[in-house]
Each structure stands twice: as structure tokens, then as C-alpha cells.
Write a protein that holds these residues in place. Structure first.
Motif, PDB file in Angstrom:
ATOM      1  N   PHE A  45      -7.590  -5.169   2.952  1.00 20.36           N
ATOM      2  CA  PHE A  45      -6.250  -4.783   2.631  1.00 20.36           C
ATOM      3  C   PHE A  45      -6.172  -4.922   1.352  1.00 20.36           C
ATOM      4  O   PHE A  45      -5.542  -3.973   0.531  1.00 20.36           O
ATOM      5  CB  PHE A  45      -5.373  -5.692   3.580  1.00 20.36           C
ATOM      6  CG  PHE A  45      -4.841  -5.299   5.036  1.00 20.36           C
ATOM      7  CD1 PHE A  45      -5.793  -4.614   5.642  1.00 20.36           C
ATOM      8  CD2 PHE A  45      -3.717  -5.344   5.494  1.00 20.36           C
ATOM      9  CE1 PHE A  45      -5.599  -4.204   7.039  1.00 20.36           C
ATOM     10  CE2 PHE A  45      -3.355  -5.156   6.677  1.00 20.36           C
ATOM     11  CZ  PHE A  45      -4.283  -4.545   7.504  1.00 20.36           C
ATOM     12  N   GLN A  58      -5.907   7.779   3.455  1.00 25.87           N
ATOM     13  CA  GLN A  58      -6.277   6.626   2.765  1.00 25.87           C
ATOM     14  C   GLN A  58      -5.067   5.478   2.642  1.00 25.87           C
ATOM     15  O   GLN A  58      -5.001   4.604   2.106  1.00 25.87           O
ATOM     16  CB  GLN A  58      -6.117   7.213   1.156  1.00 25.87           C
ATOM     17  CG  GLN A  58      -7.077   8.287   0.679  1.00 25.87           C
ATOM     18  CD  GLN A  58      -6.997   8.676  -0.768  1.00 25.87           C
ATOM     19  OE1 GLN A  58      -5.639   8.896  -1.262  1.00 25.87           O
ATOM     20  NE2 GLN A  58      -7.883   9.014  -1.318  1.00 25.87           N
ATOM     21  N   ASN A  59      -4.419   5.980   3.798  1.00 22.52           N
ATOM     22  CA  ASN A  59      -3.219   4.754   3.656  1.00 22.52           C
ATOM     23  C   ASN A  59      -3.266   4.109   5.336  1.00 22.52           C
ATOM     24  O   ASN A  59      -2.151   3.501   5.579  1.00 22.52           O
ATOM     25  CB  ASN A  59      -1.849   5.447   3.474  1.00 22.52           C
ATOM     26  CG  ASN A  59      -1.622   6.755   4.487  1.00 22.52           C
ATOM     27  OD1 ASN A  59      -2.317   7.007   5.461  1.00 22.52           O
ATOM     28  ND2 ASN A  59      -0.602   7.501   4.194  1.00 22.52           N
ATOM     29  N   TYR A  60      -4.385   4.152   5.850  1.00 20.30           N
ATOM     30  CA  TYR A  60      -4.341   3.337   7.110  1.00 20.30           C
ATOM     31  C   TYR A  60      -4.912   1.832   6.770  1.00 20.30           C
ATOM     32  O   TYR A  60      -6.280   2.028   6.175  1.00 20.30           O
ATOM     33  CB  TYR A  60      -5.231   3.776   8.031  1.00 20.30           C
ATOM     34  CG  TYR A  60      -5.213   3.210   9.247  1.00 20.30           C
ATOM     35  CD1 TYR A  60      -4.291   3.120  10.232  1.00 20.30           C
ATOM     36  CD2 TYR A  60      -6.254   2.320   9.643  1.00 20.30           C
ATOM     37  CE1 TYR A  60      -4.249   2.540  11.676  1.00 20.30           C
ATOM     38  CE2 TYR A  60      -6.255   1.446  10.999  1.00 20.30           C
ATOM     39  CZ  TYR A  60      -5.206   1.467  11.857  1.00 20.30           C
ATOM     40  OH  TYR A  60      -5.270   0.989  12.951  1.00 20.30           O
ATOM     41  N   PRO A  61      -4.234   0.902   6.770  1.00 17.32           N
ATOM     42  CA  PRO A  61      -4.659  -0.371   6.178  1.00 17.32           C
ATOM     43  C   PRO A  61      -5.769  -0.884   6.743  1.00 17.32           C
ATOM     44  O   PRO A  61      -6.117  -0.704   7.867  1.00 17.32           O
ATOM     45  CB  PRO A  61      -3.444  -1.415   6.436  1.00 17.32           C
ATOM     46  CG  PRO A  61      -2.386  -0.527   6.701  1.00 17.32           C
ATOM     47  CD  PRO A  61      -2.977   0.777   7.299  1.00 17.32           C
ATOM     48  N   GLY A  62      -6.911  -1.106   5.814  1.00 19.70           N
ATOM     49  CA  GLY A  62      -7.896  -1.451   6.429  1.00 19.70           C
ATOM     50  C   GLY A  62      -9.240  -0.386   5.976  1.00 19.70           C
ATOM     51  O   GLY A  62     -10.594  -0.705   5.765  1.00 19.70           O
ATOM     52  N   PHE A  63      -8.886   0.763   5.776  1.00 20.38           N
ATOM     53  CA  PHE A  63      -9.593   1.827   5.420  1.00 20.38           C
ATOM     54  C   PHE A  63      -9.233   2.593   4.051  1.00 20.38           C
ATOM     55  O   PHE A  63      -8.475   3.216   4.060  1.00 20.38           O
ATOM     56  CB  PHE A  63      -9.806   2.885   6.714  1.00 20.38           C
ATOM     57  CG  PHE A  63     -10.502   2.296   7.603  1.00 20.38           C
ATOM     58  CD1 PHE A  63     -11.714   2.422   8.129  1.00 20.38           C
ATOM     59  CD2 PHE A  63      -9.524   1.733   8.654  1.00 20.38           C
ATOM     60  CE1 PHE A  63     -12.496   2.034   9.058  1.00 20.38           C
ATOM     61  CE2 PHE A  63     -10.281   1.252   9.754  1.00 20.38           C
ATOM     62  CZ  PHE A  63     -11.669   1.343  10.070  1.00 20.38           C
ATOM     63  N   ALA A  64     -10.016   2.222   2.840  1.00 23.64           N
ATOM     64  CA  ALA A  64      -9.431   3.060   1.678  1.00 23.64           C
ATOM     65  C   ALA A  64      -9.668   4.411   1.712  1.00 23.64           C
ATOM     66  O   ALA A  64      -9.101   5.100   0.909  1.00 23.64           O
ATOM     67  CB  ALA A  64     -10.250   2.104   0.554  1.00 23.64           C
ATOM     68  N   LEU A  78       0.872  -1.130   0.003  1.00 25.10           N
ATOM     69  CA  LEU A  78       0.076   0.166   0.005  1.00 25.10           C
ATOM     70  C   LEU A  78       0.933   1.357   0.092  1.00 25.10           C
ATOM     71  O   LEU A  78       0.610   2.093  -0.774  1.00 25.10           O
ATOM     72  CB  LEU A  78      -0.855  -0.035   1.119  1.00 25.10           C
ATOM     73  CG  LEU A  78      -1.716   1.189   1.601  1.00 25.10           C
ATOM     74  CD1 LEU A  78      -2.694   1.449   0.382  1.00 25.10           C
ATOM     75  CD2 LEU A  78      -2.452   1.183   2.917  1.00 25.10           C
ATOM     76  N   GLN A 133      -7.947  -2.253  -0.926  1.00 29.29           N
ATOM     77  CA  GLN A 133      -7.447  -1.112  -0.700  1.00 29.29           C
ATOM     78  C   GLN A 133      -6.053  -0.832  -1.490  1.00 29.29           C
ATOM     79  O   GLN A 133      -5.786  -0.016  -2.314  1.00 29.29           O
ATOM     80  CB  GLN A 133      -7.176  -0.595   0.925  1.00 29.29           C
ATOM     81  CG  GLN A 133      -6.638   0.599   1.024  1.00 29.29           C
ATOM     82  CD  GLN A 133      -6.341   0.911   2.570  1.00 29.29           C
ATOM     83  OE1 GLN A 133      -6.506   0.054   3.347  1.00 29.29           O
ATOM     84  NE2 GLN A 133      -6.167   1.998   2.832  1.00 29.29           N
ATOM     85  N   VAL A 186      -0.678   4.169  11.151  1.00 26.48           N
ATOM     86  CA  VAL A 186      -0.533   2.792  11.255  1.00 26.48           C
ATOM     87  C   VAL A 186       0.588   2.655  11.924  1.00 26.48           C
ATOM     88  O   VAL A 186       0.768   1.434  12.710  1.00 26.48           O
ATOM     89  CB  VAL A 186      -0.692   2.141   9.789  1.00 26.48           C
ATOM     90  CG1 VAL A 186       0.484   2.177   8.920  1.00 26.48           C
ATOM     91  CG2 VAL A 186      -0.883   0.685  10.348  1.00 26.48           C
TER      92      VAL A 186
END
Lengths: 337, 337
Positions: free
Chosen positions: A75, B58-64, A31, A78, B298
């Protein structure tokens, strides 16, 4: 200015970064790398890795209750927004690429070789084998290392869970609602784990504790039939008839193939510094394959992000050394189509 | 066996762990600590901290795609499932508690003192001041350090954004859709940041670049009216009339009050090891207040989890030293009601 650079054919498979592994650390790294505009390839056997072993996750911040499968899927979705490529294969060799000395790496897989300026190793740990006669032959034929993955195959049947700690207790706790009977084989008087989990599992009506015991052999013709156990106090052998056995005795980092490339701990974990750098410039690592403390999805994800940001800085540095930014862009346009 | 232990009155406010800070690191630490069964108190001024400064994540894994506010709210709701207590206040002093030497800490706040066996410092960084005449007097009267928080107060008005990097560009980019006009005051020919962000912001019709300039004073009676700027090439002063100014010149760790307690870097960040331990046994730290590389939600959350698991091990060790588990439970039952 650009010397010994790979030819265009090779360059077609050249990536800024290759991430090896597709679990929390690998996907978080992917990501971050692809959002930074790096041309990124992921080589992995599966999406989710050890996250898939967990049926219920309550401690990944942001999700009060989810499953490993659901979290891994989120994950992945995304990550896909930023266009990294995926190859579903196992990396089995890494070397400094002779065609661009000091500039890139070659990663070997069954499906071919891939080239990258930087690597992020994030392939996690692998369940430990028992190391007893019959185990290798009966793998996948009654011998399993993942209760959540394979439990449903044993619906209504009799299984054993072998292991003394929380991992075995969690497996037994999950399987108790699926199978008809569980033998919980452990080496001490009583399982050693979180006290509430020990009490709960031992109180389940279909769990029979088999204390002071270790597995010494597995027998069966086309599938597992008999587990030979040895009493750890008096050395006597006895037999358990079971359709399956779940080996839940811990995990190891399978890194022997990397020992000449990066520094490993005595336990085989990849040593990383706080920026997730390994001992080999250009190779970064994250998650359970490293010597990070504690195995937790959010810790691995955070470390994956660190590895990707460090890899980004490294790749920018290499680009600066080899060519002007404009030159490099021209190379990339020509070679990555 | 238990010597010099605090009296019951004091013990009423005794926690296993106090987390100072309520952003990604603090809330992740609280989640892990309270899920491990530690009696946990959070002392924080707000929930979300620097996460709140980010309108789009947009870059917290799990939340697009989420906002800092939304993510912080989810963290908080999840944490509350495990019963930690919250005090909305600012910690302004920490000392080894004389009433239980070697065993616990006293944290001072305006609302009173709190006691704990272990501490997790996770109060993040604070926006830097300009350090010019008029700034202190006009704080909250036109002088702001958070575009996302305070932007709506300047709807249809004229503001300045001061800063040269991504932080200032992001603030200007956000404010452009809220206010009528923005002066972007920066020290160089051109802002220095992500090239796409520089181009985008400079192309906005209501953004006027004020290059080669620094702010040298702020003037106004009851609120900001005039910004005095100095040209960095020729030293000449000029004036800008504005209703507000957003100071976006970076962040510092406000840790001077801790300098005799834990080791700090020259920049004032709290030094931690890989297990998030500070130089003071029993004090752990996580997130942007530490010397961790890269400021990302994160990464902070992962480090918060590490700090809590290390604190848990520490607390268990202290309990083992001071009393049997049963004794300690009795103490806790009696004192925490």
C-alpha cells in the motif's frame, strides 16, 4: 473575493487534505486523494496500524496469502507514486482554523501545526486496557497488546494471554510456536470463539486453559513477574508466574478528544454517512475508527476510497466558493512551492 | 421442529448463499462467504464483469499497476481455494421458495433452478444502449459497448466512439493505438471530462472530433456500414462511414425484474443499508448494482465483504430458528453429498 485567507507563512503548511492514520483506510484514502491531484499530508504514528497485528491475511481480495506487514508495505509503495507527504507523529488536537474561518482546519501535533481544507480521520482503534493495578507501570515491561509485534521478545518464556474471544485465541495460536508455555486466561468455562479455533488452541500441548478467571492485578518491580487472577465463580484469588502477558480483550476508538468536533456513537466511534462524511462539514472518516460494520482490511480500504472521493468533491466546492480555479491555482503555486 | 422443508431432490441444489455476479463485489462476497464455511454458489455470465472493461488499474490498493483481467483472475484463483461452485449462466428470476416458506429463495436460470437460504445480488451495471434504429440488429456486428474487449477486432479499421465524458475519452484513448481512425462523436463543443484526458485525446493524430452531434441511426446489411449523425445545434443530418461504433454513454443497473422483490432507487439501483441488506430479509446486495456512491473496484470489494458477513449472520440465524446446529449439519451432509 478571498476574505480572511491565511497568510503565506501559514499557507506553506496548507494542504488540500490531511489524512490522520496510516492503516488500510488511511492509505487507501491517501492513494485516492493524491491520485486525484489533491495536495495530501498523512499524519500517522506508523504505517500499517492494525494490519500489522495480523500475521497471515487470506481474505484481502487479490492476495491469497500475505501478511499485514507485506500488505501495508505494498500500500505504502503504491501511495508514494503520487507524492503525498508523511509526518510520523500523533495528532492531538483539531480545530476550525481561525485564520480562514469556514475554509480550513488546524491539526495539532507534537511536531507542529498543519492546515488543510479537508480532513480524513482514519486512525483506527486501539487495544483495550485491562484497567487493573500495575498495568500502566508495566506496559512495555512484559505487558503487551500485540502478540504478532511482541511475541518474539518472549521466545522460550512463559506468558499469559488474557481474553475470551477469537482475538485471544488467535494470539495464543500464534504465540504457541514462539514461547514455551501459555496460560490462556478467560472468563467462561471455555473460550467463546470460532469452534475450530477453540478446539485447535485447547489441543496445543503448551497451552493451559485458565477458565472462569479474570486478571485483577499485575505485579513486578522492573518487569512483570506475577499475575493475580480472581476466580469468577467463587471470587478466590491465585497467582501465575509469567514473563509476559498479552492483553487481547478487544479494541476501542480513542476519540474523546474529538467529541466537540464530530458526532460519536455511545461506543466512541465516529458516525459517518454512506459517503464517509462526519457531522462536521469538511471532515470525513474511514475504517475502524468509524461506526462501519465489521473490521476487515478490504472494507476499510473501500471506505477510505469513498472518504477521499467525497473529500475531493468537498475541496473542489470550497475552491469554487473562495476563488476562481485560476486564482486558487495561483495561490497554491505561490504557497506550496 | 423442521416444518415444510424442501424434499431431498430439491435440497441437492440448496446452498447457504447464492451470489449473483462475478465481478469485484461478487468475488469478494464469495471469498468471504466460502471462507466462513457457507456452501456458496456463484451464478454469473463471466468472471470480472466491469473490471474487464479496464485495461489499466492503478488505484486498487495493493496493486500499483494491473489490468482488470489480471485482477479478476487473481480474485478468482483466491476464491477457488475455498470451494464455491460456479454456474456460468444468467439469473432471470428470483422468488421466495414455496417449498420452504420464509426460509429460502429460488433463483431461476436457463440451466435450471437453484435454491438458497440467502442471496447476494452483485451483478453490476450494464452499458446503456443508444436507443436508435439499427442498434439492436447490429449488436456484435460492428456495434460494441466495450473498447477493451472488442477493440482488437477493429485493428487497422475506422471506428466511431460515441459519448461525451471520461468513459468515451478513455475508450478513444485506448482504441487510438489499435484502429487506424476514430471519429469521436459528442454532444457538446468539446468533450466534458478530466481536462488532461480531453487534451490528450484531442491531440491524437488519428482522432477526429465530431462535436455538437448525436447518433440518430445505424445502418448496414450484414454489419455496420454507416452512422447517421444529427447536428445538435442546427438539426442537420450527415453520414459517417465506419466499420465499428463503440457506445460509451454510461451504465445502468438492469434491475426491473427485481422490482417486486427489493426496493429500488428511481434510477433502478438496489437500495442497501450499511450492512448491505436490501429491503427483503435474506437478500443482500453489493457493488455497482446498488446505490453505493462511486464505481470503484476496491469500494465494491469492500461492500461485497460486508454483504457476505451480513449474509453469514442471517444464515446462522435461520439455522438457529429451524433446527439445532447438529440437525442442520445432518441435513446438509445428507443433501449436499
Amino acid at each position: 473575493m478571498i476574505t480572511n485567507f491565511p497568510d503565506w507563512d501559514v499557507m506553506r503548511m496548507h494542504y488540500d487534505v490531511i489524512v490522520i492514520g496510516g492503516s488500510a483506510a488511511g492509505l487507501a484514502a491517501t492513494l485516492y486523494a493524491s491520485r486525484q491531484g489533491l495536495k495530501t499530508l498523512v499524519i500517522t504514528k506508523d504505517i500499517g496500524g492494525q494490519m500489522l497485528l495480523t500475521n497471515e491475511i487470506q481474505n484481502y481480495p487479490g492476495f491469497a496469502n500475505t501478511s499485514g506487514f507485506e500488505l501495508a508495505t505494498k500500500f505504502k509503495e503504491q501511495v508514494e507514486l503520487y507524492g503525498p507527504e508523511f509526518v510520523y507523529d500523533e495528532a492531538n488536537g483539531i480545530e476550525r482554523d481561525a485564520e480562514c474561518p469556514g475554509l480550513c482546519f488546524r491539526v495539532k501535533t507534537m511536531s507542529g501545526d498543519y492546515h488543510a481544507t479537508a480532513l480524513i480521520l482514519a486512525f483506527g482503534k486501539t487495544p483495550k486496557d485491562l484497567g487493573v493495578p500495575g498495568e500502566q507501570e508495566l506496559k512495555g515491561k512484559g505487558v503487551s497488546y500485540c502478540a504478532v509485534c511482541d511475541g518474539p521478545l518472549f521466545k522460550g518464556k512463559t506468558v499469559a494471554v488474557v481474553g475470551t474471544g477469537d482475538q485471544a485465541l488467535e494470539a495464543a495460536n500464534y504465540l504457541a510456536s514462539v514461547v514455551s508455555k501459555i496460560y490462556l486466561i478467560h472468563t467462561h468455562d471455555r473460550p467463546i470463539g470460532s469452534e475450530d479455533l477453540v478446539s485447535q488452541v485447547l489441543s496445543l500441548p503448551n497451552v493451559q486453559a485458565v477458565p472462569n478467571s479474570k486478571v485483577s492485578a499485575l505485579k513486578g518491580t522492573s518487569k512483570l513477574e506475577t499475575i493475580i487472577i480472581t476466580n469468577t465463580t467463587n471470587g478466590q484469588n491465585s497467582e501465575i508466574q509469567a514473563d509476559g502477558i498479552f492483553v487481547e480483550i478487544g479494541y476501542i476508538a480513542k476519540t474523546a478528544w474529538l467529541k466537540d468536533l464530530v458526532k460519536l456513537t455511545p461506543q466512541g466511534q465516529i458516525e459517518v454517512d454512506r459517503k464517509s462524511k462526519t457531522s462536521q462539514p469538511g471532515i470525513f472518516a474511514a475504517g475502524d475508527v468509524t461506526d462501519i460494520p465489521y473490521m476487515q482490511a478490504v472494507i476499510s480500504a473501500g471506505q477510505g476510497a469513498i472518504a477521499a472521493l467525497s473529500a475531493y468533491n468537498y475541496v473542489q466546492g470550497i475552491k469554487g466558493k473562495t476563488a476562481t480555479r485560476a486564482d486558487w491555482r495561483a495561490i497554491k503555486v505561490q504557497t506550496t512551492k
